[in-house]
Scaffold this active site. Structure first.
Site: not given
Ligand code: 5RP
Length: 228
Positions: A30-31, A86, A100, A107, A125
């Site tokens: 997700t993300g 992610g 996030g 997840e 990151k």
């Molecule tokens: C969602 C997550 C995402 O993997 C993490 O927030 C990274 O998100 P993005 O790829 O939008 O930076 O853990 O719950």
């Protein structure tokens, strides 16, 4: 116009999609980085790749459906070949903060049932120490105020996550998120995780330990680096 950050995320997501092989069972993360993975994986499915997927969130489920990825109910499987997801932060020991996007519980379940986890990130990151990014906790709404007090009694500060409309954010599982804000990056994530897990109302933390396999790092020039 694609921002440099989006270009980096797209490079990582697309590179991960190239690693998917015929007949694999795949967990979809997700993300915004997972979005690019799903986009490219959808293209590959439309070109004839046969896989089946499960999703870590309703949002990724919807994206997968739209992209033409055969998506199944999570209980169709008890084990998966691979999950691609992610992260919000990852250190040199591949310890991560995730959640996030609010999908941390699903997840972590999907990562734990997968033989391998590929993490897709943009360069920003990568951190020396975790904790600049708030640590999400998924907590049950029953007696949430008591749970929050318990978290605060351990010395952690934070807040219940809000939507843009100023309402409590509700996860796909019908729970709340409490984001811990550390005053500075942390040296002992395992110890913090251990303390927080003792609180009955906390369902899961956003710390992910011993789960990440390959890490695909995207750069704003479109290049990727794969760390094994
Ligand atoms: C969602 C997550 C995402 O993997 C993490 O927030 C990274 O998100 P993005 O790829 O939008 O930076 O853990 O719950």
């Amino acid at each position: 116009m694609e921002s440099p950050k989006d270009k980096a995320k797209k490079a990582a997501g697309y590179a991960a999609a190239e690693l998917i092989q015929e007949n694999m069972t795949i967990g979809l993360g997700t993300g915004t980085t997972a979005f690019y993975f799903i986009e490219r994986l959808g293209e590959r499915c439309r070109q004839g790749l046969h896989i089946s997927a499960v999703s870590t969130s309703q949002k990724s489920w919807d994206l997968a459906r739209e992209a033409g990825i055969p998506i199944r109910d999570i209980d169709s499987y008890t084990s998966l070949d691979l999950v691609v997801d992610g992260a919000d932060e990852i250190d040199s020991q591949k310890r991560m903060i995730k959640g996030g996007g609010g999908a941390l519980l699903r997840e972590k379940i999907v990562a734990t049932m997968s033989k391998e986890m590929i993490v897709i990130i943009d360069r920003q990151k990568l951190v020396e120490k975790l904790g600049a990014f708030p640590l999400p906790l998924e907590i049950v709404s029953f007696a949430w105020k008591a749970t929050v007090l318990h978290i605060q009694d351990l010395g952690f500060k934070g807040a219940i996550r809000q939507t843009k409309e100023g309402k409590s954010y509700i996860t796909d599982n019908g729970n709340l998120i409490f984001d811990i804000h550390f005053p500075s990056p942390i040296s002992n994530p395992e110890e913090i995780d251990r303390q927080i897990r003792k609180i009955p109302g906390v369902l899961e933390t956003g710390f992910f330990f011993n789960l990440a396999g390959k890490v695909i790092i995207g750069y704003s020039d479109g290049k990727v680096e794969i760390r094994t």
